[in-house]
Scaffold this motif. Structure first.
Motif, short mmCIF file in Angstrom:
data_model
loop_
_atom_site.label_atom_id
_atom_site.label_comp_id
_atom_site.label_asym_id
_atom_site.label_seq_id
_atom_site.Cartn_x
_atom_site.Cartn_y
_atom_site.Cartn_z
N PHE A 125 7.82 3.30 -0.79
CA PHE A 125 7.82 4.57 -0.03
C PHE A 125 6.74 4.82 1.07
CE2 PHE A 125 9.84 5.99 -4.46
CZ PHE A 125 11.16 5.69 -3.98
N ALA A 126 5.71 4.21 0.80
CA ALA A 126 4.43 4.32 1.63
C ALA A 126 4.92 3.58 2.90
CB ALA A 126 3.18 3.28 1.09
N ASN A 184 2.05 11.14 5.02
CA ASN A 184 1.42 11.38 3.33
C ASN A 184 2.17 12.27 2.61
OD1 ASN A 184 -0.85 9.68 4.02
ND2 ASN A 184 -2.02 11.24 4.56
N ILE A 185 3.07 13.35 3.17
CA ILE A 185 3.73 14.04 2.38
C ILE A 185 5.06 13.27 2.11
CG2 ILE A 185 4.67 16.54 2.38
CD1 ILE A 185 2.65 17.25 4.65
N TRP A 186 5.65 12.89 3.05
CA TRP A 186 6.86 11.98 2.57
C TRP A 186 6.69 11.02 1.42
CZ3 TRP A 186 11.58 12.21 2.63
CH2 TRP A 186 12.28 12.59 3.63
N ARG A 187 5.27 10.48 1.09
CA ARG A 187 5.01 9.66 0.12
C ARG A 187 5.34 10.35 -1.10
NH1 ARG A 187 -0.72 7.74 1.50
NH2 ARG A 187 -0.84 7.32 -0.90
N ILE A 188 4.93 11.68 -1.21
CA ILE A 188 5.31 12.42 -2.45
C ILE A 188 6.78 12.84 -2.47
CG2 ILE A 188 4.23 14.51 -3.78
CD1 ILE A 188 2.24 12.31 -3.32
N ALA A 207 -2.12 -1.40 -10.41
CA ALA A 207 -3.30 -1.72 -9.32
C ALA A 207 -2.77 -2.33 -8.13
CB ALA A 207 -4.10 -2.59 -10.23
N VAL A 208 -1.83 -3.25 -8.40
CA VAL A 208 -1.64 -4.21 -7.29
C VAL A 208 -0.85 -3.23 -6.27
CG1 VAL A 208 0.11 -5.86 -6.32
CG2 VAL A 208 -1.17 -6.28 -8.36
N GLN A 209 -0.17 -2.26 -6.67
CA GLN A 209 0.55 -1.49 -5.73
C GLN A 209 -0.27 -0.31 -5.18
OE1 GLN A 209 4.33 0.24 -5.58
NE2 GLN A 209 5.14 -0.83 -7.52
N SER A 210 -1.26 0.05 -5.75
CA SER A 210 -2.45 0.91 -5.24
C SER A 210 -2.96 0.54 -4.04
CB SER A 210 -3.25 1.43 -6.31
OG SER A 210 -2.60 2.24 -7.28
N LEU A 211 -3.23 -1.12 -4.35
CA LEU A 211 -4.18 -1.80 -3.26
C LEU A 211 -3.31 -2.00 -2.03
CD1 LEU A 211 -6.68 -3.20 -2.66
CD2 LEU A 211 -5.59 -5.54 -3.56
N PHE A 212 -1.71 -2.10 -2.22
CA PHE A 212 -1.16 -2.48 -1.09
C PHE A 212 -0.77 -1.06 -0.33
CE2 PHE A 212 3.15 -2.44 0.71
CZ PHE A 212 3.25 -3.83 1.06
N VAL A 213 -0.62 0.07 -0.99
CA VAL A 213 -0.53 1.53 -0.37
C VAL A 213 -2.07 1.60 0.46
CG1 VAL A 213 -0.46 3.71 -0.64
CG2 VAL A 213 1.15 2.39 -1.98
N TYR A 214 -2.96 1.14 0.06
CA TYR A 214 -4.31 1.51 0.57
C TYR A 214 -4.28 0.68 1.72
CZ TYR A 214 -9.07 0.91 2.04
OH TYR A 214 -10.27 0.90 2.78
N TYR A 215 -3.75 -0.42 2.12
CA TYR A 215 -3.39 -1.64 3.18
C TYR A 215 -2.51 -0.78 4.02
CZ TYR A 215 -1.36 -5.11 5.86
OH TYR A 215 -0.98 -5.58 7.00
N VAL A 216 -1.52 -0.39 3.57
CA VAL A 216 -0.49 0.46 4.45
C VAL A 216 -1.11 1.68 5.18
CG1 VAL A 216 1.71 2.05 4.79
CG2 VAL A 216 1.61 -0.20 3.07
#
Length: 260
Positions: free
Chosen positions: A217-218, A33-37, A124-133
């Protein structure tokens, strides 16, 4: 990657964003989670420095700086986790203090729009993708990676981390562990089959086709978690899966792996 890198183009008196991270057993950051930032900060070429906080000191440190909790338990008790950023660059007298990786990602994209990690029309699509990851793709890793992560922390931090993840007991070598790895393999296969759809109009490695974005990045944050905390039992397996796709994605993200 180095904990001792510096950006010489900035004056030492220039305010910088502070990223709170927790150390592992090696010089490299490990927490996904920290690497994402960290990826976002590096990609946007923002000036920042890391404040290292051992795991058992996280809650007290965050309360002390006035950081908001990252979530709230069902009984109403606040939960304090990393990452947290403190940003004094926009208003030094009242720095922004943010927690929760999704909140931080949205903030950095909104207030530092140069070099967007959400290409136009993809938020929106990327946020959904990151939620999936985070919530689906990475879940099968937890029974293996969380106990290994506990062992990879400084000795003083291990009891506190293990206590906070007490429900996840280590899987000893044998059939149960191999079954867990097969479930993980299936999860990677499924994600690879989705990303392969970009082979028609992209390189088949990046989620957006040709260029890295928040979605990549996720994924890469999870890969670095495995590489740092399970280099032999984990990364040695995964680097061979799906025709080496995950090594290629890691290489795509390499230039954004500096640690300041």
């Amino acid at each position: 990657m180095s904990r001792h890198s510096s950006r010489a183009s900035y004056s030492s008196t220039t305010p910088s964003i502070i990223l709170y991270d927790t150390p592992g057993h090696s010089p490299q950051p490990w927490a996904p989670n920290i690497w994402r930032i960290r990826f976002i900060l590096n990609y946007k070429r923002l000036r920042y420095r890391t404040n290292w906080v051992e795991f058992q000191d996280i809650e007290a440190t965050l309360r002390n700086i006035g950081a908001p909790p990252s979530s709230v338990r069902s009984d109403g008790r606040p939960v304090y986790t990393l990452p947290v950023i403190v940003d004094p660059t926009r208003n030094p007298s009242r720095p922004e203090i943010l927690s929760n990786p999704n909140t931080i990602a949205e903030y950095l994209e909104s207030y530092y729009p140069a070099r967007p990690v959400f290409p136009e029309g993809s938020r929106a699509v990327q946020s959904l993708f990151v939620y999936y990851v985070v919530e689906i793709f990475a879940k099968p890793l937890l029974p293996i990676m969380v106990p290994l992560s506990a062992k990879g922390l400084p000795e003083r931090s291990q009891p506190s981390f293990s206590h906070s993840h007490a429900a996840l007991n280590p899987l000893p070598p044998g059939p149960h562990r191999e079954k867990a790895w097969q479930i993980i393999h299936d999860s990677f296969d499924h994600l690879a089959s989705i990303l392969d759809k970009n082979s028609f109009d992209g390189d088949g490695v990046c989620a957006m086709g040709h260029y890295v974005s928040y979605a990549d990045f996720a994924i890469c944050s999870v890969l670095l978690w495995i590489e740092n905390m399970a280099p032999h039992d984990g990364w040695a397996r995964i680097r061979e899966w799906n025709g080496g796709r995950w090594v290629r994605l890691r290489e795509k993200c390499r230039e954004y792996m500096d640690v300041y």
